[in-house]
Design a protein around this motif. Structure first.
Motif, mmCIF file in Angstrom:
data_model
loop_
_atom_site.group_PDB
_atom_site.id
_atom_site.type_symbol
_atom_site.label_atom_id
_atom_site.label_comp_id
_atom_site.label_asym_id
_atom_site.label_seq_id
_atom_site.Cartn_x
_atom_site.Cartn_y
_atom_site.Cartn_z
ATOM 1 N N MET A 95 0.834 -1.201 0.000
ATOM 2 C CA MET A 95 0.000 0.000 0.000
ATOM 3 C C MET A 95 0.870 1.254 0.000
ATOM 4 O O MET A 95 0.589 2.224 -0.712
ATOM 5 C CB MET A 95 -0.927 0.006 1.215
ATOM 6 N N LYS A 96 1.917 1.250 0.790
ATOM 7 C CA LYS A 96 2.822 2.405 0.833
ATOM 8 C C LYS A 96 3.494 2.612 -0.530
ATOM 9 O O LYS A 96 3.660 3.757 -0.982
ATOM 10 C CB LYS A 96 3.865 2.212 1.932
ATOM 11 N N LEU A 97 3.869 1.519 -1.177
ATOM 12 C CA LEU A 97 4.477 1.626 -2.502
ATOM 13 C C LEU A 97 3.484 2.216 -3.502
ATOM 14 O O LEU A 97 3.840 3.100 -4.299
ATOM 15 C CB LEU A 97 4.941 0.249 -2.958
ATOM 16 N N ALA A 98 2.245 1.747 -3.470
ATOM 17 C CA ALA A 98 1.226 2.269 -4.386
ATOM 18 C C ALA A 98 0.997 3.759 -4.151
ATOM 19 O O ALA A 98 0.801 4.528 -5.108
ATOM 20 C CB ALA A 98 -0.073 1.495 -4.211
ATOM 21 N N ILE A 99 1.022 4.175 -2.905
ATOM 22 C CA ILE A 99 0.830 5.597 -2.586
ATOM 23 C C ILE A 99 2.016 6.417 -3.077
ATOM 24 O O ILE A 99 1.843 7.542 -3.590
ATOM 25 C CB ILE A 99 0.597 5.756 -1.075
ATOM 26 N N ASP A 100 3.225 5.874 -2.959
ATOM 27 C CA ASP A 100 4.402 6.599 -3.465
ATOM 28 C C ASP A 100 4.297 6.828 -4.974
ATOM 29 O O ASP A 100 4.599 7.923 -5.472
ATOM 30 C CB ASP A 100 5.676 5.810 -3.159
ATOM 31 N N VAL A 101 3.885 5.807 -5.710
ATOM 32 C CA VAL A 101 3.729 5.956 -7.160
ATOM 33 C C VAL A 101 2.630 6.967 -7.467
ATOM 34 O O VAL A 101 2.765 7.811 -8.368
ATOM 35 C CB VAL A 101 3.422 4.597 -7.816
ATOM 36 N N THR A 102 1.555 6.904 -6.710
ATOM 37 C CA THR A 102 0.449 7.836 -6.922
ATOM 38 C C THR A 102 0.873 9.273 -6.640
ATOM 39 O O THR A 102 0.512 10.192 -7.386
ATOM 40 C CB THR A 102 -0.741 7.438 -6.031
ATOM 41 N N ALA A 103 1.637 9.473 -5.587
ATOM 42 C CA ALA A 103 2.124 10.810 -5.262
ATOM 43 C C ALA A 103 2.970 11.367 -6.405
ATOM 44 O O ALA A 103 2.852 12.551 -6.768
ATOM 45 C CB ALA A 103 2.935 10.775 -3.968
ATOM 46 N N ALA A 104 3.811 10.516 -6.993
ATOM 47 C CA ALA A 104 4.612 10.959 -8.139
ATOM 48 C C ALA A 104 3.708 11.310 -9.317
ATOM 49 O O ALA A 104 3.969 12.271 -10.058
ATOM 50 C CB ALA A 104 5.606 9.873 -8.530
ATOM 51 N N GLY A 105 2.620 10.549 -9.491
ATOM 52 C CA GLY A 105 1.675 10.852 -10.564
ATOM 53 C C GLY A 105 0.975 12.182 -10.363
ATOM 54 O O GLY A 105 0.747 12.926 -11.332
ATOM 55 N N PHE A 106 0.639 12.523 -9.142
ATOM 56 C CA PHE A 106 0.037 13.830 -8.874
ATOM 57 C C PHE A 106 1.040 14.958 -9.131
ATOM 58 O O PHE A 106 0.673 16.014 -9.668
ATOM 59 C CB PHE A 106 -0.494 13.887 -7.440
ATOM 60 N N ASP A 107 2.287 14.739 -8.763
ATOM 61 C CA ASP A 107 3.317 15.730 -9.093
ATOM 62 C C ASP A 107 3.402 15.931 -10.605
ATOM 63 O O ASP A 107 3.539 17.067 -11.098
ATOM 64 C CB ASP A 107 4.682 15.286 -8.566
ATOM 65 N N ASP A 108 3.332 14.839 -11.358
ATOM 66 C CA ASP A 108 3.378 14.931 -12.809
ATOM 67 C C ASP A 108 2.228 15.783 -13.346
ATOM 68 O O ASP A 108 2.410 16.596 -14.256
ATOM 69 C CB ASP A 108 3.298 13.539 -13.436
#
Length: 474
Positions: free
Chosen positions: A209-222
């Motif tokens: 779950m933490k990994l998925a959130i990290d990827v999602t956070a990068a997607g929001f930055d994008d």
């Protein structure tokens, strides 16, 4: 060229005439092809991989299922490919319960079945059945576009999967079904149990779950970094969707659900996934998106951005009220309290504020009455929280007294996502409110010491959001 569901007209070594088909796209193979296609291939390595990281966790989950159904034969299919159109299929995703119990996730084979065979002495022998890769001497290798390796690439061997997952494996041709089998999604008790089994996450699941959130956070930055491009395109919502999808696919497996990229009045439509509108400066844009990682665990996060980079006074008032509701819900979430208390805390804030703004025909307290009230729900019709994990709406088949009326426990992961939505044609609100939709959604891990906001690193306050846009979209 389609990638699935196609089988060319062929002449096989053991047949005098080509197999007839119903499509005119397929061409017959010449005898020279048939005589040589099985030759000239290097030997395949047959080394067994080490067991994957979740093997010990999936074994413990299977033990729990076995203990709950003594003497019963259990059948849990992964599912089959689903047709998209004509001879093309949707990307395959295994049933969540199947993946949860096997550890076979983004790489699972369509048509696989997990079987719990009861032992006379107690417990179960558990076997994973699937179609092993075909030898290159068979016609399947080159002729079947659904499973042939010439079309879809290498398929796994029984021995390799057995070592990888720590499970006994067998060819699907050897599977026999019995009338008294308990089958997933056909038997209510089994379906409910495997859903409730996911209410409390183990250490592996929390890490995913933490990994998925990290990827999602990068997607929001994008997304924020691409705001100028988003605004410039006549269908800027599509640009938002595409930018996030690129991050989800490059750093994860896919998106965990259809991205909502809703600008202006579209933000008031709770499941807006058409994403075909312009993104106009002066409006707010609501983005609800989550990346799914290879284990199939997904994040589920919403942020609402002022397209021009700064909130207007009325937008800020609505936004900060939603954040106040989210913070109240977070404060209410403690081990041992009922899950529904989280929603009730958020509703207290929503009802109080919209009453103060003169939007209700009754007082906030009257609106909060469970039987006679609900007036404030016009502006937030959805719930505040749901469980999250290998499904975006995880544990959905759990009993109500285990879910909505259940007690929060350490290891549970759930969302907190209040919102306010004033539709463009809602004449019960002043004109300056109309067309504004705001939601803030975070992913929360309950621990023995209280809740932890796993997505707190993604800007949340109005000031943080403005600074975020200024930093990345300049």
């Amino acid at each position: 060229m389609s990638t699935t569901g196609e089988s060319d007209t062929i002449a096989t070594p053991d047949a005098e005439t080509p197999v007839s088909t119903s499509t005119n796209r397929r061409q017959p193979y010449g005898q020279g092809f048939l005589d040589t296609i099985s030759e000239g291939w290097a030997e395949r390595p047959d080394t067994a991989p080490p067991a994957r990281a979740q093997a010990a966790y999936t074994a413990a989950r299977r033990d729990a299922v076995s203990a709950a159904f003594p003497g019963k034969r259990l059948v849990l299919p992964a599912g089959e490919l689903k047709q998209r159109s004509n001879d093309t299929d949707y990307p395959f995703r295994a049933h969540s319960a199947f993946s949860h119990l096997t550890g076979w996730a983004s790489d699972a084979e369509p048509g696989s079945v997990l079987v719990f065979e009861p032992r006379a002495a107690g417990g179960h022998d558990v076997t994973l059945y699937f179609r092993e890769r075909a030898d290159r001497t068979t016609a399947e290798f080159y002729s079947d576009a659904s499973i042939g390796e010439f079309w879809i690439g290498p398929r796994p061997a029984l021995s390799g999967v057995a070592a990888d997952l720590g499970l006994a494996t067998a060819h699907i041709d050897g599977l026999e079904l019995h009338d008294d089998d308990l089958v997933l999604d056909e038997n209510d008790d089994l379906t409910r149990f495997v859903s409730e089994l996911r209410l409390v996450k183990d250490a592996y699941e929390v890490a995913q779950m933490k990994l998925a959130i990290d990827v999602t956070a990068a997607g929001f930055d994008d997304i924020v970094a691409h705001l100028p491009e988003v605004v410039a395109h006549p269908r800027g919502e599509r640009i938002v969707e595409g930018v996030f999808h690129q991050r989800a696919r490059s750093d994860g497996n896919a998106v965990g659900y259809d991205t909502i990229a809703a600008s202006g009045p579209h933000a008031c439509y709770l499941h807006w996934t058409r994403n075909d509108g312009a993104v106009v400066p002066g409006d707010l844009m609501l983005i609800d998106a989550g990346a799914e990682v290879d284990s199939l665990y997904t994040a589920d996060i919403t942020r609402t951005l002022p397209v021009s980079g700064r909130f207007t006074d009325i937008q800020r008032r609505i936004y900060e009220t939603v954040r106040e509701a989210a913070d109240a819900a977070f404060a209410a979430a403690k081990p041992g309290v009922r899950f529904r208390s989280v929603h009730e805390a958020a509703m207290q804030v929503i009802a109080t504020r919209v009453a103060e703004w003169g939007l209700l025909p009754v007082t906030a307290q009257e609106a909060l009455d469970a039987d006679a009230g609900g007036h404030h729900r016009r502006y937030m019709v959805h719930g505040t929280s749901h469980h999250l994990g290998i499904d975006v709406h995880d544990c959905a088949q759990a009993r109500r007294d285990m879910y909505y009326d259940g007690l929060l426990e350490a290891g549970m992961v759930f969302t907190i996502e209040p919102g306010l939505y004033f539709q463009i044609d809602d004449v019960t609100v002043p004109e300056e409110y109309r067309g504004i939709g705001v939601r803030i959604e975070d992913d929360i891990l309950m621990t023995a010491d209280g809740p932890v906001n796993l997505s707190a690193g993604i800007p949340r306050t109005a000031d943080e959001v403005e600074a975020w846009i200024a930093r990345l979209s300049a």
